[in-house]
Design an enzyme around this catalytic site. Structure first.
Site, PDB file in Angstrom:
ATOM      1  NE  ARG A   1      -4.131  -3.031   3.580  1.00 20.37           N
ATOM      2  CZ  ARG A   1      -3.802  -2.078   4.437  1.00 20.37           C
ATOM      3  NH1 ARG A   1      -3.244  -2.382   5.575  1.00 20.37           N
ATOM      4  NH2 ARG A   1      -4.045  -0.820   4.158  1.00 20.37           N
TER       5      ARG A   1
ATOM      6  CD  GLU B   1      -2.686   5.775  10.992  1.00 22.85           C
ATOM      7  OE1 GLU B   1      -2.764   4.640  10.517  1.00 22.85           O
ATOM      8  OE2 GLU B   1      -1.707   6.183  11.654  1.00 22.85           O
TER       9      GLU B   1
END
Ligand SMILES: O=P(O)(O)OC[C@H]1O[C@H](OP(=O)(O)OP(=O)(O)O)[C@H](O)[C@@H]1O
Ligand SMILES: Nc1ncnc2[nH]cnc12
Length: 178
Positions: free
Chosen positions: A61, A98
């Site tokens: 991204r 994460e």
């Protein structure tokens, strides 16, 4: 058009990719021309005065925002990629995120010693991705002191981690409670 508008466009997906994670989906920003172009304009306004030599963006991204920004800044774009994607000689670095662990690679000859490099990604969570990218660029002799993002998740501590690494982070919008 403002950063508030960008924030309003981001769609949130609970329990993706794992229970307990709220996924902040930047594809909804890409789908909206006003929001997407506003991201590039605001990053340009922030970073144009700093005279970088290169923009580096992390797969996948980070490519979407880093590459158009590099064109606007009139400088080259360096992709920092997932393993075994780059054809020439690379340096590699593993890191935690994460929701897992990963490895990033950069072409050895993409950064010249002394290059002033701006890191760009879509989202700052724990800072693992950008920390690893900065380590790779510094290993090659590049200078990294700034990282820009569309979205920040301040509860995950990325800003503090990057500050410890000597990197000033800038986010266009933030979501609490992640
Ligand atoms: O601050 P961090 O905790 O490192 O997390 C942020 C990173 O996680 C996401 O990428 P992901 O690794 O999911 O890859 P993708 O862009 O290929 O989907 C996102 O695009 C950032 O690069
Ligand atoms: N919560 C989240 N939403 C979207 N991308 C992420 N990358 C790491 N954490 C994320």
């Amino acid at each position: 058009m403002t950063a508030e508008y960008i924030k309003s466009v981001v769609k949130s997906v609970p329990d993706y990719p794992k229970p307990g994670i709220v996924f902040r989906d930047v594809t909804s920003v890409l789908e909206d021309h006003k929001a997407f172009s506003c991201c590039i304009s605001l990053l340009l306004e922030k970073y144009r005065p700093m005279n970088f030599d290169k923009v580096a963006g992390t797969e996948a991204r980070g490519f979407l925002f880093g590459a158009p920004l590099a064109i606007e800044l009139g400088i080259g774009f360096v992709p920092v990629r997932k393993p075994n994607k780059l054809p020439r000689e690379v340096v590699s670095e593993s890191y935690d995120l994460e929701y897992g662990t990963d490895t990033l690679e950069i072409h050895k000859d993409a950064i010249q010693p002394g290059d002033k490099v701006l890191l760009i990604d879509d989202l700052l969570a724990t800072g693992g991705t950008i920390g690893a990218s900065a380590k790779l660029i510094r290993h090659l002799g590049g200078e990294v002191n700034h990282a820009g993002f569309v979205i920040g998740l301040p509860d995950l501590g990325g800003r503090e981690k990057l500050t410890e690494l000597g990197i000033d982070s800038f986010t266009l919008c933030e979501f609490d409670g992640d």
